[in-house]
Design an enzyme around this catalytic site. Structure first.
Site, PDB file in Angstrom:
ATOM      1  CG  ASP A 185      41.791  39.505 173.348  1.00  0.00           C
ATOM      2  OD1 ASP A 185      42.800  39.492 174.070  1.00  0.00           O
ATOM      3  OD2 ASP A 185      41.642  40.310 172.413  1.00  0.00           O
ATOM      4  CG  ASP A 190      44.723  42.841 176.397  1.00  0.00           C
ATOM      5  OD1 ASP A 190      45.838  42.960 175.862  1.00  0.00           O
ATOM      6  OD2 ASP A 190      43.763  42.265 175.845  1.00  0.00           O
TER       7      ASP A 190
END
Length: 182
Positions: A147, A161
């Site tokens: 991330d 995402d």
């Protein structure tokens, strides 16, 4: 003429033996190709961006893009959204694999371009994060998701995402505002 065929195919079966069957089959094949193509493109782009971030950003050291509001911040997420379930990595890996395979099985049944786009984005995001879980540390099936997008005090996330979020939104809008098909 093509518009009439598409409308007839999307409303339901045509009257008469075999009427409209080839248009429906052709339309479904088109969406299958679109779904698979978008899914693979999203997953490939997600992995390419993750590789760039891994090469340029040090874990835990933010790179400020727009003040402290928008920044790159490399973290490795073993869990789901907001790092929930960090002890259940294998469960998320399994769910993502089942979703990707299920999307491919469902693809021939999708008759709306908006549903196809939504499903493709969600499946592509799932495939991108699934790839992390399969190839990244600490081990196969238990890998941590890369991330890197940090906005304000919101959770750190990635392109996969974002694709999942947009895809779910598109799919829901398509379901509520579709053309009235069952």
């Amino acid at each position: 003429m093509a518009k009439e065929t598409m409308s007839a195919a999307s409303v339901g079966p045509s009257v008469g033996p075999g009427a409209g069957a080839s248009a429906t089959a052709g339309e479904q094949r088109r969406y299958v190709g679109t779904i698979v193509g978008v899914m693979l493109a999203v997953a490939a782009l997600d992995q390419a961006v993750k590789q760039l971030v891994l090469a340029w950003v040090n874990p835990g050291e933010p790179i400020h893009i727009i003040g402290d509001w928008f920044r790159l911040l490399l973290v490795f997420n073993p869990g789901a959204a907001f790092s929930m379930g960090s002890d259940a990595t294998w469960v998320f890996t399994t769910i993502q694999l089942v979703f990707v395979v299920g999307s491919l099985i469902a693809a021939p049944r999708i008759t709306s371009p908006w549903e196809a786009a939504g499903l493709a984005l969600v499946a592509g995001g799932a495939l991108g994060n699934l790839t992390d879980r399969l190839i990244r540390e600490p081990s196969f099936w238990f890998g941590h998701v890369v991330d890197y997008i940090s906005v304000g005090s919101f959770a750190v996330f990635n392109l996969a995402d974002a694709a999942i979020t947009v895809g779910v939104g598109l799919f829901i809008v398509a379901l509520f505002f579709g053309d009235g098909r069952e």
